[in-house]
Motif scaffolding. Structure first.
Motif, PDB file in Angstrom:
ATOM      1  N   LYS A 130       0.783  -1.239   0.000  1.00  0.00           N
ATOM      2  CA  LYS A 130       0.000   0.000   0.000  1.00  0.00           C
ATOM      3  C   LYS A 130       0.813   1.287   0.000  1.00  0.00           C
ATOM      4  O   LYS A 130       0.334   2.311  -0.494  1.00  0.00           O
ATOM      5  N   ARG A 131       2.028   1.272   0.566  1.00  0.00           N
ATOM      6  CA  ARG A 131       2.755   2.535   0.716  1.00  0.00           C
ATOM      7  C   ARG A 131       4.130   2.567   0.078  1.00  0.00           C
ATOM      8  O   ARG A 131       4.707   3.630  -0.080  1.00  0.00           O
ATOM      9  N   TRP A 132       4.689   1.433  -0.271  1.00  0.00           N
ATOM     10  CA  TRP A 132       6.049   1.373  -0.814  1.00  0.00           C
ATOM     11  C   TRP A 132       6.029   1.857  -2.253  1.00  0.00           C
ATOM     12  O   TRP A 132       5.407   1.238  -3.113  1.00  0.00           O
ATOM     13  N   LEU A 133       6.704   2.948  -2.541  1.00  0.00           N
ATOM     14  CA  LEU A 133       6.713   3.510  -3.885  1.00  0.00           C
ATOM     15  C   LEU A 133       7.796   2.835  -4.723  1.00  0.00           C
ATOM     16  O   LEU A 133       8.920   2.659  -4.266  1.00  0.00           O
ATOM     17  N   HIS A 134       7.458   2.482  -5.962  1.00  0.00           N
ATOM     18  CA  HIS A 134       8.358   1.765  -6.861  1.00  0.00           C
ATOM     19  C   HIS A 134       8.630   2.622  -8.086  1.00  0.00           C
ATOM     20  O   HIS A 134       7.692   3.044  -8.772  1.00  0.00           O
ATOM     21  N   SER A 135       9.882   2.848  -8.383  1.00  0.00           N
ATOM     22  CA  SER A 135      10.219   3.642  -9.566  1.00  0.00           C
ATOM     23  C   SER A 135       9.702   2.968 -10.839  1.00  0.00           C
ATOM     24  O   SER A 135       9.268   3.643 -11.769  1.00  0.00           O
ATOM     25  N   ALA A 136       9.727   1.640 -10.877  1.00  0.00           N
ATOM     26  CA  ALA A 136       9.248   0.909 -12.057  1.00  0.00           C
ATOM     27  C   ALA A 136       7.740   1.060 -12.256  1.00  0.00           C
ATOM     28  O   ALA A 136       7.227   0.777 -13.337  1.00  0.00           O
ATOM     29  N   LEU A 137       7.035   1.525 -11.221  1.00  0.00           N
ATOM     30  CA  LEU A 137       5.580   1.722 -11.304  1.00  0.00           C
ATOM     31  C   LEU A 137       5.234   3.210 -11.342  1.00  0.00           C
ATOM     32  O   LEU A 137       4.135   3.608 -10.977  1.00  0.00           O
ATOM     33  N   GLY A 138       6.182   4.027 -11.754  1.00  0.00           N
ATOM     34  CA  GLY A 138       5.941   5.464 -11.813  1.00  0.00           C
ATOM     35  C   GLY A 138       5.816   6.086 -10.432  1.00  0.00           C
ATOM     36  O   GLY A 138       5.060   7.032 -10.233  1.00  0.00           O
ATOM     37  N   TYR A 139       6.550   5.548  -9.504  1.00  0.00           N
ATOM     38  CA  TYR A 139       6.548   6.006  -8.104  1.00  0.00           C
ATOM     39  C   TYR A 139       5.162   5.911  -7.463  1.00  0.00           C
ATOM     40  O   TYR A 139       4.744   6.784  -6.715  1.00  0.00           O
ATOM     41  N   LEU A 140       4.483   4.826  -7.791  1.00  0.00           N
ATOM     42  CA  LEU A 140       3.230   4.466  -7.138  1.00  0.00           C
ATOM     43  C   LEU A 140       3.482   3.217  -6.316  1.00  0.00           C
ATOM     44  O   LEU A 140       4.400   2.451  -6.597  1.00  0.00           O
ATOM     45  N   SER A 141       2.639   2.988  -5.331  1.00  0.00           N
ATOM     46  CA  SER A 141       2.699   1.720  -4.612  1.00  0.00           C
ATOM     47  C   SER A 141       2.059   0.651  -5.494  1.00  0.00           C
ATOM     48  O   SER A 141       1.305   0.975  -6.424  1.00  0.00           O
ATOM     49  N   PRO A 142       2.299  -0.629  -5.206  1.00  0.00           N
ATOM     50  CA  PRO A 142       1.633  -1.668  -5.997  1.00  0.00           C
ATOM     51  C   PRO A 142       0.102  -1.534  -5.979  1.00  0.00           C
ATOM     52  O   PRO A 142      -0.545  -1.704  -7.017  1.00  0.00           O
ATOM     53  N   GLN A 143      -0.473  -1.186  -4.836  1.00  0.00           N
ATOM     54  CA  GLN A 143      -1.935  -1.033  -4.756  1.00  0.00           C
ATOM     55  C   GLN A 143      -2.403   0.146  -5.604  1.00  0.00           C
ATOM     56  O   GLN A 143      -3.402   0.042  -6.321  1.00  0.00           O
ATOM     57  N   GLN A 144      -1.686   1.267  -5.545  1.00  0.00           N
ATOM     58  CA  GLN A 144      -2.051   2.425  -6.364  1.00  0.00           C
ATOM     59  C   GLN A 144      -1.942   2.094  -7.856  1.00  0.00           C
ATOM     60  O   GLN A 144      -2.800   2.492  -8.652  1.00  0.00           O
ATOM     61  N   PHE A 145      -0.888   1.369  -8.215  1.00  0.00           N
ATOM     62  CA  PHE A 145      -0.697   0.993  -9.613  1.00  0.00           C
ATOM     63  C   PHE A 145      -1.838   0.096 -10.086  1.00  0.00           C
ATOM     64  O   PHE A 145      -2.389   0.288 -11.169  1.00  0.00           O
ATOM     65  N   GLU A 146      -2.206  -0.868  -9.263  1.00  0.00           N
ATOM     66  CA  GLU A 146      -3.300  -1.757  -9.635  1.00  0.00           C
ATOM     67  C   GLU A 146      -4.618  -0.997  -9.728  1.00  0.00           C
ATOM     68  O   GLU A 146      -5.394  -1.202 -10.659  1.00  0.00           O
ATOM     69  N   ASP A 147      -4.880  -0.115  -8.771  1.00  0.00           N
ATOM     70  CA  ASP A 147      -6.112   0.692  -8.811  1.00  0.00           C
ATOM     71  C   ASP A 147      -6.166   1.541 -10.087  1.00  0.00           C
ATOM     72  O   ASP A 147      -7.221   1.651 -10.718  1.00  0.00           O
ATOM     73  N   GLN A 148      -5.039   2.125 -10.458  1.00  0.00           N
ATOM     74  CA  GLN A 148      -4.965   2.920 -11.683  1.00  0.00           C
ATOM     75  C   GLN A 148      -5.245   2.048 -12.898  1.00  0.00           C
ATOM     76  O   GLN A 148      -5.988   2.448 -13.802  1.00  0.00           O
ATOM     77  N   HIS A 149      -4.671   0.854 -12.922  1.00  0.00           N
ATOM     78  CA  HIS A 149      -4.891  -0.085 -14.029  1.00  0.00           C
ATOM     79  C   HIS A 149      -6.379  -0.420 -14.153  1.00  0.00           C
ATOM     80  O   HIS A 149      -6.935  -0.421 -15.260  1.00  0.00           O
ATOM     81  N   ILE A 150      -7.015  -0.668 -13.033  1.00  0.00           N
ATOM     82  CA  ILE A 150      -8.444  -1.010 -13.055  1.00  0.00           C
ATOM     83  C   ILE A 150      -9.266   0.165 -13.581  1.00  0.00           C
ATOM     84  O   ILE A 150     -10.172  -0.015 -14.397  1.00  0.00           O
ATOM     85  N   ARG A 151      -8.953   1.389 -13.134  1.00  0.00           N
ATOM     86  CA  ARG A 151      -9.684   2.567 -13.599  1.00  0.00           C
ATOM     87  C   ARG A 151      -9.506   2.761 -15.105  1.00  0.00           C
ATOM     88  O   ARG A 151     -10.433   3.111 -15.812  1.00  0.00           O
ATOM     89  N   GLN A 152      -8.277   2.534 -15.590  1.00  0.00           N
ATOM     90  CA  GLN A 152      -7.990   2.789 -17.006  1.00  0.00           C
ATOM     91  C   GLN A 152      -8.537   1.723 -17.937  1.00  0.00           C
ATOM     92  O   GLN A 152      -8.919   2.013 -19.055  1.00  0.00           O
ATOM     93  N   THR A 153      -8.535   0.480 -17.467  1.00  0.00           N
ATOM     94  CA  THR A 153      -8.945  -0.618 -18.358  1.00  0.00           C
ATOM     95  C   THR A 153     -10.299  -1.201 -18.032  1.00  0.00           C
ATOM     96  O   THR A 153     -10.884  -1.898 -18.859  1.00  0.00           O
ATOM     97  N   GLY A 154     -10.770  -0.964 -16.820  1.00  0.00           N
ATOM     98  CA  GLY A 154     -12.025  -1.572 -16.396  1.00  0.00           C
ATOM     99  C   GLY A 154     -11.870  -3.045 -16.055  1.00  0.00           C
ATOM    100  O   GLY A 154     -12.842  -3.738 -15.808  1.00  0.00           O
ATOM    101  N   LYS A 155     -10.629  -3.514 -16.041  1.00  0.00           N
ATOM    102  CA  LYS A 155     -10.344  -4.928 -15.747  1.00  0.00           C
ATOM    103  C   LYS A 155      -9.623  -5.036 -14.433  1.00  0.00           C
ATOM    104  O   LYS A 155      -8.611  -4.373 -14.211  1.00  0.00           O
ATOM    105  N   SER A 156     -10.115  -5.881 -13.566  1.00  0.00           N
ATOM    106  CA  SER A 156      -9.408  -6.113 -12.311  1.00  0.00           C
ATOM    107  C   SER A 156      -8.232  -7.053 -12.550  1.00  0.00           C
ATOM    108  O   SER A 156      -8.232  -7.823 -13.507  1.00  0.00           O
TER     109      SER A 156
END
Length: 138
Positions: free
Chosen positions: A110-136
């Motif tokens: 939830k809080r660890w920021l990853h440079s490979a994910l655009g400095y998002l946490s894994p949860q933030q990256f996944e949430d963004q993916h779901i919003r953009q694609t509509g796919k969980s």
């Protein structure tokens, strides 16, 4: 994002199968999902490959010695030492078993920021993916 894990005294097929089953139980991936790992013997083991196949997952292995997960694991350990002395608190298997789930779920995912994910946490990256694609994520 870490979605399945197991804790044990040695890395072998039993441990990795337990982690894989935890991930499958949590995410219930549809058939055809690709599972990537390094070429460690625990991932090449027949028991592990059979578990992938029984759940309709496709195994994919990277080049020897080039595992992103290993590099991230080392980085996680190194960074944890600088973030509140986690390694000092985790001196034995019992303490690891007690503290690691919280660290994975609340800090790493939830809080660890990853440079490979655009400095998002894994949860933030996944949430963004779901919003953009509509796919969980599976």
């Amino acid at each position: 994002m870490i979605v399945g894990y197991a804790i044990g005294r040695s890395i072998d097929a039993r441990l990795t199968v337990a982690a894989l089953k935890a991930a499958i139980d949590r995410r219930k991936p549809p058939p055809g999902v690709v599972h990537h790992s390094d070429r460690g013997s625990q991932y090449a083991a027949e028991r592990y490959r059979d578990t992938l196949a029984a759940n309709g997952l496709i195994g994919s292995m990277g080049r020897c010695g080039k595992s992103l997960r290993q590099r991230q694991g080392r980085k996680l350990h190194e960074n944890a030492e600088g973030r509140g002395g986690l390694s000092d608190a985790l001196r034995n298997l019992e303490e690891i078993t007690e503290h690691l789930p919280h660290f994975i779920e609340e800090v790493y995912n939830k809080r660890w920021l990853h440079s490979a994910l655009g400095y998002l946490s894994p949860q933030q990256f996944e949430d963004q993916h779901i919003r953009q694609t509509g796919k969980s994520a599976a």
